[in-house]
Design an enzyme around this catalytic site. Sequence first.
Site, PDB file in Angstrom:
ATOM      1  N   CYS A 239      -1.335  56.736  55.015  1.00  0.00           N
ATOM      2  CA  CYS A 239      -0.367  56.428  53.955  1.00  0.00           C
ATOM      3  C   CYS A 239       0.350  55.149  54.263  1.00  0.00           C
ATOM      4  O   CYS A 239       0.556  54.682  55.485  1.00  0.00           O
ATOM      5  CB  CYS A 239       0.452  57.407  53.350  1.00  0.00           C
ATOM      6  SG  CYS A 239       1.998  57.717  54.153  1.00  0.00           S
TER       7      CYS A 239
ATOM      8  N   GLU B  88       0.068  61.955  60.823  1.00  0.00           N
ATOM      9  CA  GLU B  88       0.257  60.833  61.865  1.00  0.00           C
ATOM     10  C   GLU B  88       1.713  60.647  62.433  1.00  0.00           C
ATOM     11  O   GLU B  88       1.831  60.495  63.535  1.00  0.00           O
ATOM     12  CB  GLU B  88      -0.177  59.216  61.014  1.00  0.00           C
ATOM     13  CG  GLU B  88      -1.396  59.567  60.732  1.00  0.00           C
ATOM     14  CD  GLU B  88      -1.693  59.929  59.145  1.00  0.00           C
ATOM     15  OE1 GLU B  88      -1.013  60.954  58.758  1.00  0.00           O
ATOM     16  OE2 GLU B  88      -2.551  59.236  58.486  1.00  0.00           O
TER      17      GLU B  88
ATOM     18  N   ILE C   3       3.108  68.438  57.322  1.00  0.00           N
ATOM     19  CA  ILE C   3       3.934  69.733  57.298  1.00  0.00           C
ATOM     20  C   ILE C   3       4.699  69.452  55.765  1.00  0.00           C
ATOM     21  O   ILE C   3       5.434  68.635  55.371  1.00  0.00           O
ATOM     22  CB  ILE C   3       5.022  69.619  58.250  1.00  0.00           C
ATOM     23  CG1 ILE C   3       4.404  69.704  59.502  1.00  0.00           C
ATOM     24  CG2 ILE C   3       5.888  70.859  58.091  1.00  0.00           C
ATOM     25  CD1 ILE C   3       5.380  69.569  60.700  1.00  0.00           C
ATOM     26  N   GLU C   4       4.142  70.388  54.719  1.00  0.00           N
ATOM     27  CA  GLU C   4       4.649  70.147  53.389  1.00  0.00           C
ATOM     28  C   GLU C   4       5.814  71.129  53.199  1.00  0.00           C
ATOM     29  O   GLU C   4       6.470  71.469  54.020  1.00  0.00           O
ATOM     30  CB  GLU C   4       3.625  70.520  52.470  1.00  0.00           C
ATOM     31  CG  GLU C   4       2.356  69.535  52.365  1.00  0.00           C
ATOM     32  CD  GLU C   4       1.431  69.655  51.411  1.00  0.00           C
ATOM     33  OE1 GLU C   4       1.419  70.683  50.651  1.00  0.00           O
ATOM     34  OE2 GLU C   4       0.435  68.787  51.512  1.00  0.00           O
TER      35      GLU C   4
ATOM     36  N   CYS D  40       3.212  55.765  57.059  1.00  0.00           N
ATOM     37  CA  CYS D  40       2.858  55.866  58.240  1.00  0.00           C
ATOM     38  C   CYS D  40       2.140  54.679  58.995  1.00  0.00           C
ATOM     39  O   CYS D  40       2.557  54.460  60.024  1.00  0.00           O
ATOM     40  CB  CYS D  40       1.637  56.773  58.267  1.00  0.00           C
ATOM     41  SG  CYS D  40       2.058  58.625  58.044  1.00  0.00           S
TER      42      CYS D  40
HETATM   43  N1  THU Z   1      -1.224  63.245  54.364  1.00  0.00           N
HETATM   44  C1  THU Z   1      -1.200  62.825  55.834  1.00  0.00           C
HETATM   45  O1  THU Z   1      -0.594  63.991  56.351  1.00  0.00           O
HETATM   46  N2  THU Z   1      -1.775  61.822  56.314  1.00  0.00           N
HETATM   47  C2  THU Z   1      -2.416  60.833  55.569  1.00  0.00           C
HETATM   48  O2  THU Z   1      -2.909  60.143  56.056  1.00  0.00           O
HETATM   49  C3  THU Z   1      -2.458  60.979  54.025  1.00  0.00           C
HETATM   50  C4  THU Z   1      -1.507  62.335  53.168  1.00  0.00           C
HETATM   51  C5  THU Z   1      -0.699  64.449  53.854  1.00  0.00           C
HETATM   52  C6  THU Z   1       0.491  64.451  53.024  1.00  0.00           C
HETATM   53  C7  THU Z   1       0.686  65.464  52.256  1.00  0.00           C
HETATM   54  O3  THU Z   1       0.800  66.650  52.735  1.00  0.00           O
HETATM   55  C8  THU Z   1      -1.103  65.864  51.728  1.00  0.00           C
HETATM   56  O4  THU Z   1      -1.728  64.762  52.808  1.00  0.00           O
HETATM   57  C9  THU Z   1      -1.351  65.301  50.347  1.00  0.00           C
HETATM   58  O5  THU Z   1      -0.933  63.941  50.227  1.00  0.00           O
END
Ligand code: THU
Length: 143
Positions: free
Chosen positions: A92, A55, A43-44, A95
């Site tokens: 990341c 995650e 969710i950006e 997470c």
């Molecule tokens: N992102 C995730 O949701 N999970 C991951 O394991 C890596 C990155 C998302 C964050 C952001 O919305 C987009 O991917 C690009 O980084």
Amino acid sequence: MTERELIEQAIKGRMYSYAPYSGFRVGAAIETKEGEVYTGCNIENAAYGPTNCAERTAIFKAVSEGKRSFSQIAIIGGKEAGSIVTGYATPCGVCRQVMMEFCDPGDFKIIVAKSVDDYIVYTLKQLMPEGFGPNNLEGGCDL
Ligand code: THU
């Protein structure tokens, strides 16, 4: 639940991804030790920093409903539409740290998928060696 079934749930979670800034759409599905599944998506945010990964969305949904012990998580992410992606979206560092709080590093499985039959399985310990978790606080402080 099989790895394939959990990936199917992660693919469903990915449908709700809100990623207008990166275009990188991620879905996750975490299974509790009792067998319940919670899905999540990234969710950006226009301010970028508040963005939540798929995650953590899944984990926080579960914890907010009283679930704190987990056996495995499946993750699928990429810029492609649909259920097959070209790369593995490993979690990341933030997470991984959140997983350290609720998951046994040696047992908890992290399934990183490109599709239901193309995936890699790691343990949390493999992705977070010598990680800091609740047990580290139990020894008290040496200072
Ligand atoms: N992102 C995730 O949701 N999970 C991951 O394991 C890596 C990155 C998302 C964050 C952001 O919305 C987009 O991917 C690009 O980084």
